[in-house]
Design an enzyme around this catalytic site. Structure first.
Site: not given
Ligand code: PSU
Ligand code: MN
Length: 303
Positions: A25, A160
């Site tokens: 990603e 996390k």
């Molecule tokens: N959690 C992490 N590292 C990340 C992300 C989430 O520990 O880089 C990033 C990923 O790209 C994940 C996104 O798909 O954040 C999720 O965002 P949201 O919670 O807004 O859906």
């Protein structure tokens, strides 16, 4: 073939020849780590995939094109632009494509574009999930819906504890997403190897992982598979240190009224700032660890 999709020549050749490919990603590059470590890490992850027998395909939206496979220059560009690049989730793709804009792909859109390109495995750091307090905010990452509907294996280090991990597992159960622990019965919590929550199944080899994914695909039902691979013990962080940083980041987000798509990048950036270089190094190491496992599994699936 999708007219908005560009598959890099090396990735296309590998896919046509039935060779293993692993998707990566780009939100982790632009929003997940500071420059220039983000670019160095992205290139090192690609190299690690190659060393383990697969072709890397870093995914992003550039100039309105859905890209499966980026050049080193494109990775540098996204890494340098950082949070100026739009974080692209499922709802954002039509606007970005129609406007010819750039977007950093999350787990959701990386799964989507990987699937469009015919890539079955994707390695990353952590996924999004059900946020703490979601019972009132309804903040649930689109990543969970994507896992429910797109047939891609996602190899991560868990999630996390900025999230409610218990509710995240409940949601995945409802949606029928298998949560696999690699060498563990417990869901890893990204910086630490344990979370206190159990996974659905433990597997201990890439062979077992490949067999489970093959069975899932063979039954032809929709949805992906979540593989959670604990951070190597030597890089795991002290739980008290990381918990304190997460609590502070959550407090600040609430005080500042951070919401919507900004929540996750805000929390991630604050945790890194509060814990300094140690958490960044842990983050890099766990991504490399996931890249190795994904590449080995992809090689078995290609056989
Ligand atoms: N959690 C992490 N590292 C990340 C992300 C989430 O520990 O880089 C990033 C990923 O790209 C994940 C996104 O798909 O954040 C999720 O965002 P949201 O919670 O807004 O859906
Ligand atoms: Mn959200």
């Amino acid at each position: 073939m999708n007219r908005y999709l560009d598959i890099a020549p090396e990735v296309k050749a590998a896919l046509d020849a039935g060779k293993p490919v692993v998707a990566l990603e780009s939100t982790i590059i632009s929003h997940g780590m500071p420059y220039p470590k983000n670019v160095q890490t992205a290139l090192l992850v690609e190299q690690t995939i190659r060393e383990n027998g697969a072709v890397p395909a870093t995914i992003a939206v550039i100039g309105g094109r859905l890209k499966a496979g980026l050049s080193a220059d494109e990775i540098e560009y996204l890494g340098k632009a950082g949070r100026k690049v739009a974080k692209a989730s499922r709802r954002d793709l039509p606007a970005l494509v129609a406007r010819g804009a750039d977007g950093a792909t999350t787990v959701t859109t990386t799964m989507m574009i990987a699937h469009m390109a015919g890539i079955r495995i994707f390695a990353t750091g952590g996924i999004g999930g059900v946020h703490r307090g979601a019972e009132t905010t309804m903040d649930i990452s689109a990543d969970l819906e994507e896992l429910a509907q797109t047939p891609v294996m996602v190899v991560c280090a868990g999630a996390k504890s900025i999230l409610d991990l218990g509710l995240t597992l409940e949601y995945l159960e409802t949606k029928g997403v298998p949560v696999i622990g690699y060498g563990t019965e417990e869901l890893p919590a990204f910086y630490t190897r344990k979370s206190g929550f159990g996974v659905d199944y433990r597997v201990d080899s890439p062979e077992e992982l490949a067999a489970m994914f093959r069975a899932q695909r063979g039954m032809n039902y929709k949805g992906g598979m979540l593989v959670t691979n604990p951070i190597p013990a030597e890089y795991a962080m002290d739980k008290a240190v990381i918990d304190a940083a997460i609590e502070q980041a959550l407090r600040e987000a609430a005080e500042q009224g951070v919401h919507g798509k900004e929540t996750t990048p805000f929390l991630l950036a604050r945790v890194v700032e509060l814990t300094g270089g140690e958490s960044l190094e842990s983050n890099i190491q766990l991504v490399l660890n996931n890249a190795r496992l994904a590449a080995k599994t992809a090689a078995l699936l290609a056989d």
